[in-house]
Write a protein that holds these residues in place. Structure first.
Motif, PDB file in Angstrom:
ATOM      1  N   LEU A   1      -3.481   8.774  -8.619  1.00  0.00           N
ATOM      2  CA  LEU A   1      -3.889   9.709  -9.677  1.00  0.00           C
ATOM      3  C   LEU A   1      -4.861  10.741  -9.137  1.00  0.00           C
ATOM      4  CD1 LEU A   1      -3.909  10.515 -12.676  1.00  0.00           C
ATOM      5  CD2 LEU A   1      -5.770   8.853 -13.022  1.00  0.00           C
ATOM      6  N   VAL A   2      -5.786  10.335  -8.275  1.00  0.00           N
ATOM      7  CA  VAL A   2      -6.736  11.273  -7.667  1.00  0.00           C
ATOM      8  C   VAL A   2      -5.990  12.310  -6.840  1.00  0.00           C
ATOM      9  CG1 VAL A   2      -8.593  11.471  -5.967  1.00  0.00           C
ATOM     10  CG2 VAL A   2      -8.650   9.647  -7.670  1.00  0.00           C
ATOM     11  N   TRP A   3      -4.968  11.872  -6.117  1.00  0.00           N
ATOM     12  CA  TRP A   3      -4.173  12.827  -5.329  1.00  0.00           C
ATOM     13  C   TRP A   3      -3.468  13.823  -6.243  1.00  0.00           C
ATOM     14  CZ3 TRP A   3       1.359  12.254  -3.384  1.00  0.00           C
ATOM     15  CH2 TRP A   3       1.665  13.271  -2.468  1.00  0.00           C
ATOM     16  N   TRP A   4      -2.932  13.335  -7.351  1.00  0.00           N
ATOM     17  CA  TRP A   4      -2.286  14.247  -8.301  1.00  0.00           C
ATOM     18  C   TRP A   4      -3.289  15.284  -8.818  1.00  0.00           C
ATOM     19  CZ3 TRP A   4       1.002  10.784 -12.109  1.00  0.00           C
ATOM     20  CH2 TRP A   4       1.987  10.110 -11.371  1.00  0.00           C
ATOM     21  N   MET A   5      -4.519  14.840  -9.109  1.00  0.00           N
ATOM     22  CA  MET A   5      -5.514  15.722  -9.708  1.00  0.00           C
ATOM     23  C   MET A   5      -6.079  16.711  -8.695  1.00  0.00           C
ATOM     24  SD  MET A   5      -7.596  13.006 -12.109  1.00  0.00           S
ATOM     25  CE  MET A   5      -8.686  14.241 -12.796  1.00  0.00           C
ATOM     26  N   ARG A   6      -6.310  16.246  -7.482  1.00  0.00           N
ATOM     27  CA  ARG A   6      -7.009  17.069  -6.496  1.00  0.00           C
ATOM     28  C   ARG A   6      -6.073  17.732  -5.502  1.00  0.00           C
ATOM     29  NH1 ARG A   6     -12.214  13.343  -4.712  1.00  0.00           N
ATOM     30  NH2 ARG A   6     -13.425  13.585  -6.624  1.00  0.00           N
ATOM     31  N   GLY A   7      -4.943  17.084  -5.228  1.00  0.00           N
ATOM     32  CA  GLY A   7      -4.024  17.615  -4.240  1.00  0.00           C
ATOM     33  C   GLY A   7      -4.610  17.543  -2.849  1.00  0.00           C
ATOM     34  N   GLY A   8      -4.238  18.486  -2.000  1.00  0.00           N
ATOM     35  CA  GLY A   8      -4.767  18.550  -0.648  1.00  0.00           C
ATOM     36  C   GLY A   8      -4.424  17.307   0.160  1.00  0.00           C
ATOM     37  N   ARG A   9      -5.416  16.813   0.872  1.00  0.00           N
ATOM     38  CA  ARG A   9      -5.206  15.694   1.784  1.00  0.00           C
ATOM     39  C   ARG A   9      -5.607  14.343   1.196  1.00  0.00           C
ATOM     40  NH1 ARG A   9      -7.616  18.479   7.363  1.00  0.00           N
ATOM     41  NH2 ARG A   9      -6.095  20.204   7.462  1.00  0.00           N
ATOM     42  N   GLU A  10      -5.764  14.297  -0.109  1.00  0.00           N
ATOM     43  CA  GLU A  10      -6.216  13.057  -0.738  1.00  0.00           C
ATOM     44  C   GLU A  10      -5.197  11.923  -0.598  1.00  0.00           C
ATOM     45  OE1 GLU A  10      -9.179  12.691  -1.819  1.00  0.00           O
ATOM     46  OE2 GLU A  10      -9.817  14.766  -1.788  1.00  0.00           O
ATOM     47  N   ALA A  11      -3.955  12.250  -0.207  1.00  0.00           N
ATOM     48  CA  ALA A  11      -2.965  11.192   0.029  1.00  0.00           C
ATOM     49  C   ALA A  11      -3.424  10.252   1.138  1.00  0.00           C
ATOM     50  CB  ALA A  11      -1.607  11.794   0.375  1.00  0.00           C
ATOM     51  N   ARG A  12      -4.279  10.754   2.014  1.00  0.00           N
ATOM     52  CA  ARG A  12      -4.795   9.886   3.085  1.00  0.00           C
ATOM     53  C   ARG A  12      -5.557   8.696   2.515  1.00  0.00           C
ATOM     54  NH1 ARG A  12      -8.332  13.764   6.692  1.00  0.00           N
ATOM     55  NH2 ARG A  12      -8.919  14.424   4.596  1.00  0.00           N
ATOM     56  N   LEU A  13      -6.199   8.886   1.367  1.00  0.00           N
ATOM     57  CA  LEU A  13      -6.982   7.791   0.790  1.00  0.00           C
ATOM     58  C   LEU A  13      -6.080   6.612   0.428  1.00  0.00           C
ATOM     59  CD1 LEU A  13      -9.373   9.806  -1.571  1.00  0.00           C
ATOM     60  CD2 LEU A  13      -9.816   8.980   0.760  1.00  0.00           C
ATOM     61  N   LEU A  14      -4.949   6.915  -0.202  1.00  0.00           N
ATOM     62  CA  LEU A  14      -4.038   5.828  -0.575  1.00  0.00           C
ATOM     63  C   LEU A  14      -3.393   5.221   0.650  1.00  0.00           C
ATOM     64  CD1 LEU A  14      -2.813   4.076  -2.672  1.00  0.00           C
ATOM     65  CD2 LEU A  14      -1.228   5.902  -3.293  1.00  0.00           C
ATOM     66  N   ALA A  15      -3.080   6.037   1.653  1.00  0.00           N
ATOM     67  CA  ALA A  15      -2.530   5.494   2.897  1.00  0.00           C
ATOM     68  C   ALA A  15      -3.522   4.548   3.557  1.00  0.00           C
ATOM     69  CB  ALA A  15      -2.168   6.635   3.846  1.00  0.00           C
ATOM     70  N   LEU A  16      -4.783   4.952   3.610  1.00  0.00           N
ATOM     71  CA  LEU A  16      -5.805   4.087   4.212  1.00  0.00           C
ATOM     72  C   LEU A  16      -6.026   2.827   3.398  1.00  0.00           C
ATOM     73  CD1 LEU A  16      -8.339   6.835   5.311  1.00  0.00           C
ATOM     74  CD2 LEU A  16      -7.153   5.245   6.838  1.00  0.00           C
ATOM     75  N   PHE A  17      -5.986   2.940   2.072  1.00  0.00           N
ATOM     76  CA  PHE A  17      -6.117   1.748   1.225  1.00  0.00           C
ATOM     77  C   PHE A  17      -5.006   0.752   1.533  1.00  0.00           C
ATOM     78  CE2 PHE A  17      -4.780  -0.443  -2.694  1.00  0.00           C
ATOM     79  CZ  PHE A  17      -5.937  -1.174  -2.964  1.00  0.00           C
ATOM     80  N   CYS A  18      -3.775   1.231   1.603  1.00  0.00           N
ATOM     81  CA  CYS A  18      -2.647   0.344   1.889  1.00  0.00           C
ATOM     82  C   CYS A  18      -2.747  -0.238   3.294  1.00  0.00           C
ATOM     83  CB  CYS A  18      -1.332   1.101   1.722  1.00  0.00           C
ATOM     84  SG  CYS A  18      -0.986   1.617   0.028  1.00  0.00           S
ATOM     85  N   GLN A  19      -3.232   0.552   4.232  1.00  0.00           N
ATOM     86  CA  GLN A  19      -3.393   0.047   5.595  1.00  0.00           C
ATOM     87  C   GLN A  19      -4.462  -1.044   5.647  1.00  0.00           C
ATOM     88  OE1 GLN A  19      -4.212   3.615   7.839  1.00  0.00           O
ATOM     89  NE2 GLN A  19      -2.205   4.500   7.325  1.00  0.00           N
ATOM     90  N   GLY A  20      -5.568  -0.841   4.913  1.00  0.00           N
ATOM     91  CA  GLY A  20      -6.595  -1.879   4.850  1.00  0.00           C
ATOM     92  C   GLY A  20      -6.068  -3.150   4.222  1.00  0.00           C
ATOM     93  N   LEU A  21      -5.270  -2.984   3.173  1.00  0.00           N
ATOM     94  CA  LEU A  21      -4.639  -4.125   2.520  1.00  0.00           C
ATOM     95  C   LEU A  21      -3.764  -4.889   3.510  1.00  0.00           C
ATOM     96  CD1 LEU A  21      -4.632  -4.966  -0.582  1.00  0.00           C
ATOM     97  CD2 LEU A  21      -2.394  -3.877  -0.687  1.00  0.00           C
TER      98      LEU A  21
END
Length: 570
Positions: free
Chosen positions: A178-198
């Protein structure tokens, strides 16, 4: 402590005595056969380390008991430190203190960290709190991308502890989308990093929890390779999406489309590898286990379909309703910098509310998501300048406004509870216990001391299902009945006490190689049986009608009348 808490301590004691880290077999439950417990090792390790340190001043068993009494409050203290760190950039110290107080006062959240409760519910809540704290830091201006990875590590630990963490951690991932949808840009990295940490945490967990020969064993009621594949099915597409977002400016429709595509990839991966995953973790439980769980107060629904139900709904989920209203108001009229935070908390609250309505155990996560928005309203209420004028004096009403904000939902719930139209409630609401008639009001300690002194060699003891964990911890006996996954112990326990045929009862006791049969009139299960057919085996024993193949064991005066003990004749 309830049965699970005692069994957890026994499990850690077994680990200490045997050193068999990979062995989850409990030989004294479902006696004389034994059974595999579906719990995992993180909480065991915390209890083991604390007891090992305490064993410097006393024996290990006593140290384990003492640490077990305080381990959940200790986890709560860790959680409050993490919460303060997570909210530091968002709110003032005063608002943090208010939110912490609210968490402590919300009944289900505080019950998860109750003193004398060495159970994994507090650790599950701590893991969700840790992920949420990392998310709040990211949304409040902390630009360290590794915080998303740390959130994934917390999430992986939560899944390792219990698969019920899938819902909360899934919401953290959805919030990052949802944050990526709202902010756009490179925020997709946050979800990628979350999944990688998981994924990293779950791979570590797989190696630590299981011996190599068991790495690919499939179970759905506890963490296994299934969940590693799930994390990989999320991490790979989101890593690719993050790389695309780095190189291209994606419009909102593209971001939504890629999110749906990533979700579809994950679903297809699970459908091709472990399709039974979609049936849920309960697929590993026997029908008897599921039936017993349905009577547990943890699964009590909170649908407001009656006066009593409405009072329960307000008491446990009232803060969630307040939080939803606050988040909606903030999204409409609040400062722009707080809108991502409020959007995330609104999403989490809206998704968790139906879970809370279906089972009270989900109110823990609901309480956590509600604490911050609720606390944020207190300064606004305190700044209100409304007043009354009496005898020429101005009486500010802001204290009344704050008190109403904090307690109105609970006050209404209590008034409904106390009203004569409600009547007695059929269930208790102690976290982790069982519903009214099944909860144990029997003090098992005196009879346990007697059994341990008279039969130090142990044997097989048949008693009530809910007493199993405590009697295993307090005595050298194995227990036939204990409230875990084994269908046979559920079936034998129910049939023995319910049957009107002495021949059936004798066959069960002899097949189980029973040494002693123990009853307690004060036990909730005893009251449940006594309220039904008087010809049941249990009820006839309580009336003194003993079959010829049982001997009544005379008890000391201080135990007589409180317990009934029988020995099976050879």
């Amino acid at each position: 402590m309830d049965s699970d808490c005692y069994m957890r301590l026994q499990r850690v004691l077994n680990l200490y005595q045997s050193g068999q880290w990979f062995d989850s077999f409990e030989p004294r439950s479902n006696a004389p056969i034994g059974e595999q417990l579906h719990w995992t090792r993180p909480l065991d390790l915390i209890l083991l380390i604390g007891a090992w340190i305490g064993s410097a001043v006393t024996d290990f068993r006593s140290a384990l008991w003492a640490w077990g009494v305080v381990v959940s409050p200790a986890l709560l203290m860790v959680g409050l430190v993490v919460w303060q760190w997570g909210t530091r950039r968002l709110v003032s110290p005063g608002v943090f203190l208010i939110s912490a107080l609210m968490l402590l006062l919300m009944p289900m959240f505080s019950a998860a960290f109750m003193i004398g409760r060495p159970d994994h519910h507090g650790l599950i809540a701590l893991c969700l709190l840790g992920s949420l704290a990392c998310l709040l830091r990211l949304l409040s201006g902390d630009e360290r991308l590794r915080l998303a990875f740390y959130a994934g590590l917390w999430g992986g630990l939560g899944l390792w502890v219990s698969l019920e963490s899938l819902v909360g951690q899934g919401l953290i991932g959805a919030s990052l989308a949802l944050v990526w949808w709202m902010r756009g840009g490179r925020e997709a990295r946050l979800l990628a990093l979350f999944c990688q940490g998981l994924l990293v945490m779950l791979v570590v967990a797989l190696v630590v929890e299981y011996k190599p020969a068991d790495w690919f064993n499939v179970r759905y009621a506890r963490f296994t390779i299934v969940d590693v594949v799930l994390a990989a099915g999320c991490a790979v597409p989101w890593t690719i999406i993050a790389a695309i977002a780095e190189r291209h400016r994606l419009v909102l429709k593209a971001r939504i489309g890629l999110t749906l595509a990533a979700g579809l990839v994950t679903v297809l991966v699970m459908a091709q590898t472990y399709p039974r995953f979609f049936l849920g973790p309960m697929i590993d439980f026997s029908p008897q286990s599921i039936l017993w769980l349905s009577t547990s107060s943890e699964f009590e629904p909170l649908w407001p379909t009656s006066v009593w139900g409405f009072s329960e709904f307000l008491f446990y989920l009232g803060p969630t309703l307040i939080a939803i209203a606050v988040c909606i108001q903030a999204l409409r009229h609040g400062p722009a910098e707080r809108k991502p935070v409020m959007a995330v908390l609104l999403l989490c609250s809206l998704v968790l509310l139906p879970f809370g309505l279906s089972a009270i155990r989900w109110a823990v996560a609901c309480n956590l998501m509600a604490a911050l928005p609720w606390a944020m309203t207190v300064p606004t209420a305190w700044r209100w300048r409304g007043s009354l004028r009496l005898a020429g004096n101005r009486l500010p009403l802001r204290s009344v406004a704050v008190a109403a904000l904090l307690s109105t939902h609970a006050d209404i719930a209590q008034m409904l509870n106390a009203s004569g139209s409600v009547g007695p409630h059929p269930t208790s609401t102690t976290a982790g216990g069982t519903k009214g008639a099944s909860a144990s009001d029997c003090d098992w300690q005196p009879i346990s001391q007697y059994l341990s002194a008279q039969w130090p060699q142990g044997g097989v003891l048949f008693s009530y299902l809910f007493a199993g964990g405590e009697l295993i911890w307090r005595t050298p006996f194995g227990l036939v009945a204990a409230p875990y996954q084994n269908a046979e112990s559920f079936a034998d326990s129910d049939l023995l006490f319910s049957t009107s045929d002495d021949t059936v009862a004798e066959k069960i006791l002899r097949r189980r190689k029973t040494t002693l049969l123990l009853l307690c009139p004060a036990a909730g299960e005893a009251r449940e049986f006594m309220a039904t057919n008087p010809d049941r085996f249990h009820n006839r024993l309580m009336r003194g009608e003993t079959p010829p193949w049982l001997d009544v064991v005379p008890l000391p005066p201080e135990l007589t009348g409180k317990y009934e003990l029988f020995r099976l004749k050879s």
